[in-house]
Design a protein around this motif. Structure first.
Motif, mmCIF file in Angstrom:
data_model
loop_
_atom_site.group_PDB
_atom_site.id
_atom_site.type_symbol
_atom_site.label_atom_id
_atom_site.label_comp_id
_atom_site.label_asym_id
_atom_site.label_seq_id
_atom_site.Cartn_x
_atom_site.Cartn_y
_atom_site.Cartn_z
ATOM 1 N N GLU A 4 0.869 -1.227 -0.125
ATOM 2 C CA GLU A 4 -0.108 0.024 -0.106
ATOM 3 C C GLU A 4 0.909 1.418 -0.095
ATOM 4 O O GLU A 4 0.572 2.123 -0.968
ATOM 5 C CB GLU A 4 -1.064 0.058 1.165
ATOM 6 C CG GLU A 4 -1.902 1.345 1.008
ATOM 7 C CD GLU A 4 -2.975 1.235 2.232
ATOM 8 O OE1 GLU A 4 -4.010 0.923 1.931
ATOM 9 O OE2 GLU A 4 -2.633 1.621 3.379
ATOM 10 N N ARG A 5 2.009 1.283 0.919
ATOM 11 C CA ARG A 5 2.721 2.578 0.682
ATOM 12 C C ARG A 5 3.974 2.523 1.676
ATOM 13 O O ARG A 5 4.067 1.241 2.296
ATOM 14 C CB ARG A 5 2.161 3.703 1.493
ATOM 15 C CG ARG A 5 1.708 3.901 2.974
ATOM 16 C CD ARG A 5 1.125 5.136 3.557
ATOM 17 N NE ARG A 5 1.061 5.004 4.781
ATOM 18 C CZ ARG A 5 0.033 4.699 5.451
ATOM 19 N NH1 ARG A 5 -0.835 4.042 4.931
ATOM 20 N NH2 ARG A 5 0.212 4.752 6.929
ATOM 21 N N GLU A 7 7.065 4.254 3.830
ATOM 22 C CA GLU A 7 7.390 5.671 4.328
ATOM 23 C C GLU A 7 8.937 5.599 4.583
ATOM 24 O O GLU A 7 9.322 4.680 5.347
ATOM 25 C CB GLU A 7 6.769 5.744 5.779
ATOM 26 C CG GLU A 7 5.130 5.711 5.450
ATOM 27 C CD GLU A 7 4.271 5.954 6.870
ATOM 28 O OE1 GLU A 7 2.969 6.040 6.427
ATOM 29 O OE2 GLU A 7 4.837 5.706 7.630
ATOM 30 N N THR A 19 6.893 9.612 1.524
ATOM 31 C CA THR A 19 6.008 8.478 1.457
ATOM 32 C C THR A 19 5.533 8.276 0.152
ATOM 33 O O THR A 19 5.240 9.090 -0.803
ATOM 34 C CB THR A 19 4.570 8.932 2.101
ATOM 35 O OG1 THR A 19 4.880 9.128 3.496
ATOM 36 C CG2 THR A 19 3.615 7.722 1.918
ATOM 37 N N HIS A 21 3.080 5.924 -2.556
ATOM 38 C CA HIS A 21 1.882 5.078 -2.481
ATOM 39 C C HIS A 21 1.893 4.246 -3.608
ATOM 40 O O HIS A 21 2.302 4.584 -4.789
ATOM 41 C CB HIS A 21 0.415 6.156 -2.328
ATOM 42 C CG HIS A 21 0.268 7.052 -1.458
ATOM 43 N ND1 HIS A 21 -0.420 6.391 -0.170
ATOM 44 C CD2 HIS A 21 0.909 8.147 -0.935
ATOM 45 C CE1 HIS A 21 -0.286 7.339 0.750
ATOM 46 N NE2 HIS A 21 0.398 8.530 0.232
ATOM 47 N N THR A 27 4.156 0.620 -11.327
ATOM 48 C CA THR A 27 4.507 2.136 -10.913
ATOM 49 C C THR A 27 5.893 2.266 -11.509
ATOM 50 O O THR A 27 6.788 1.503 -11.250
ATOM 51 C CB THR A 27 4.708 1.915 -9.381
ATOM 52 O OG1 THR A 27 3.278 1.950 -8.787
ATOM 53 C CG2 THR A 27 5.090 3.497 -9.072
ATOM 54 N N ARG A 97 -4.540 -4.198 7.596
ATOM 55 C CA ARG A 97 -3.157 -3.760 7.123
ATOM 56 C C ARG A 97 -2.173 -4.300 8.081
ATOM 57 O O ARG A 97 -2.319 -4.922 9.387
ATOM 58 C CB ARG A 97 -3.075 -2.314 7.525
ATOM 59 C CG ARG A 97 -3.779 -1.670 6.482
ATOM 60 C CD ARG A 97 -3.699 -0.139 6.534
ATOM 61 N NE ARG A 97 -4.186 0.721 5.280
ATOM 62 C CZ ARG A 97 -5.452 1.041 5.213
ATOM 63 N NH1 ARG A 97 -6.290 0.602 6.298
ATOM 64 N NH2 ARG A 97 -6.012 1.679 4.015
ATOM 65 N N THR B 131 0.896 4.567 -12.594
ATOM 66 C CA THR B 131 1.639 5.446 -11.688
ATOM 67 C C THR B 131 3.048 5.767 -11.996
ATOM 68 O O THR B 131 3.905 5.076 -12.198
ATOM 69 C CB THR B 131 1.309 4.961 -10.049
ATOM 70 O OG1 THR B 131 0.264 4.165 -10.007
ATOM 71 C CG2 THR B 131 1.368 6.216 -8.979
#
Ligand SMILES: Nc1ncnc2c1ncn2[C@@H]1O[C@H](COP(=O)(O)OP(=O)(O)OP(=O)(O)O)[C@@H](O)[C@H]1O
Ligand SMILES: Nc1ncnc2c1ncn2[C@@H]1O[C@H](COP(=O)(O)OP(=O)(O)OP(=O)(O)O)[C@@H](O)[C@H]1O
Ligand SMILES: [Mg+2]
Ligand SMILES: [Mg+2]
Lengths: 165, 163, 163, 165
Positions: A4-5, A7, A19, A21, A27, A97, B131
């Motif tokens: 999900e992400r 950091e 961060t 995402h 991506t 999560r 993305t």
């Protein structure tokens, strides 16, 4: 199970918190030479348990802590957290999560947290093993290394099949 | 177990041959056990023959051909047992534009079952991303993340020639 | 002889630092004897610091930074003792467009005293060539040489982004 | 001393005779993946005496002979000639030119000619040594190898300085 992400804070050139995402699909990470793209991918393998400093281009694990720039002082600690989305009822899932956090301090020792709670590396490894999220030899291709699959030893290729089996 | 290895080997081998033939628009590729008397321990060798060419020592292939063959094997492993995610750091660097286009075609299909994080300098690869993140160092030595739209990518002088 | 090695070492080191600073628009680089008590046998280490960044283990540099640093050292060796010719096979592959432009700038100067044969997919590099040859395989597996004019290089979709 | 032209016949994918004329300055070689660009550069190092099949991506020296395609049969011999321009009075110079020819036959043995006359490898090596035309470690950078200067052992870097000294 999906990323999900991520950091990052104090990991290599990511001195300020960042961060990232992740959506489904593809991506792409782009930018000029030396801006931090490979560092970002290394933050992912690192937070998911990478133990070899050499595969992170470092001499020791301490090398991944922000080392300073002309303007900024070095930091004493580097950290990254990976937040994963899971189906309900998934082991260790905290409301759909899972958060894996890793910190490294000058001196090189790492600290691991699972959903905020301090755990040993073994628990992270078991979790990654059970979820299939562990870094398989074929799930990360480092810069310049695509040819190694072909030029490597016959036993290394066998390992790829064994990991997929 | 020996049986699971054998099943996986056959499955990955089939996907390897098919993905290779798709990426090269022909030709053939397969893995072989170096010692089929010893399937429990034997190492694996790779044979690959681009279309129109003769089968030779793998190392005689070109840089781009080797990269594309490695990508075919990588994707075959994924088809057999997908990882939740896959990081590819500049695997398209040795590829010309025709091969990059073939690569991203297959990449797009693979991305239904796997999250791909692709580091690239190549606009053909960027174009298939859902993305797009830019990493910048406005302040030297300090990395920063920015979201990027495809339209922002400067249409400067084209870089890779199709002479 | 020990004296000739020392003279060459100093000369190449000076050129290395200058070429690095030119290619990186700043920063510094040098070679050092691992053991200066033993100049006759000692190995050599390389230190390099891109502008605005802090000196670190060489291996922490990026792929493009490493290539550019290696190019700086290569050209420094040539300045000290030119070879009649030099073959560069896709050394520009890891470089973004800004760095490729800086590389070909220096390459052009170096080519006064050395014949360069440069294999490339990069149009910025092709643009500085005095002679351009295309290698083709019209018949599969059979290489053929053709002369190419820069105008023939298809101005297709630009490949490398400057986001 | 300058390269004037290279004639290749039967070397790797150059089954049909090909002539490459070199001018001063920068000559760029371009084309799609797998079309023969690196093969061409290998023909240059090979005719100038390269003894390692591995550095030519082969298992044995026989691997550089055209091995056939779907349409064409393998050849029994591969050959390349490098024609150099020299100042008048240059040793071995035949009217301002030196021609170095190398042939390799199935079985792997090589034959060398200097201005058409059969000579031993030693004579070619001496000539290359005297003319400074011998392949120095820094005069040929093979595909994918640019990083090796930095990641190599300290002694290998020493060798680079020694060659330039
Ligand atoms: N511990 C650290 N502290 C500060 N900076 C670091 C640290 N480790 C590496 N860096 C810097 O990060 C930069 C390399 O970043 P990275 O390898 O991610 O670049 P990149 O975007 O992948 O570039 P390329 O396109 O050339 O591959 C180097 O300049 C290096 O100095
Ligand atoms: N002995 C041989 N006989 C016939 N073909 C050969 C021989 N050796 C190599 N080849 C062929 O030459 C091709 C490789 O050529 P080369 O390495 O020069 O490509 P390239 O133009 O440099 O491509 P890239 O841009 O991918 O680096 C391979 O397809 C290989 O099959
Ligand atoms: Mg990188
Ligand atoms: Mg090549």
């Amino acid at each position: 199970l999906k990323l999900e992400r991520l950091e990052i804070s104090g990991f290599k050139s990511f001195v300020d918190p960042v961060t990232v995402h992740f959506a489904g699909g593809i991506t792409a990470i782009v930018g000029p030479n030396g801006c931090g793209k490979s560092n970002l991918s290394e933050a992912i393998t690192w937070v998911l348990g990478e133990q070899s400093a050499k595969s992170l281009r470092g001499g020791t694990m301490e090398d991944v802590i922000f080392n300073g720039s002309e303007q900024r002082k070095p930091l004493g600690m580097g950290e990254a957290s990976m937040i994963l989305r899971t189906d309900p009822g998934f082991p260790h899932s905290d409301d759909g999560r899972i958060t894996i956090t890793r910190r490294v301090f000058r001196g090189g020792e790492s600290q691991y947290r699972l959903n905020g709670k301090l755990v040993r590396l073994k628990e992270i490894k078991d979790l990654l093993m059970d979820t299939g999220l562990g870094i398989r030899a074929y799930s990360v291709i480092e810069q310049g290394k695509i040819g190694l699959i072909l030029s490597g030893k016959p036993q290394e290729r066998r390992k790829l099949i064994e990991e997929a089996a | 177990s020996a049986e699971r290895f054998a099943t996986t080997f056959v499955e990955v081998n089939k996907a390897f041959g098919e993905t290779f033939a798709r990426l090269f628009r022909g030709g053939e590729a397969e893995m072989r056990l170096l010692d089929d008397e010893d399937p429990l321990e034997s190492g694996i060798e790779i044979l690959a023959r681009p279309p129109g060419k003769r089968l030779q020592n793998l190392m005689l292939m070109s840089g781009g051909e080797k990269a594309l063959t490695a990508i075919a094997l990588l994707f075959a492993l994924f088809k057999s047992k997908p990882s939740p995610f896959c990081i590819l750091d500049e695997v398209d660097a040795p590829l010309d534009d025709v091969n990059t286009t073939r690569f991203v075609d297959v990449l797009r299909d693979m991305s239904d079952s796997t999250q791909f994080i692709v580091i690239t300098h190549n606009k053909l690869t960027m174009a298939v991303a859902g993305t797009l993140y830019g990493v910048t160092m406005e302040e030297k030595g300090v990395s920063k993340l920015v979201s990027v739209e495809m339209e922002e990518i400067q249409p400067e002088e084209p870089r890779r020639a199709t002479a």
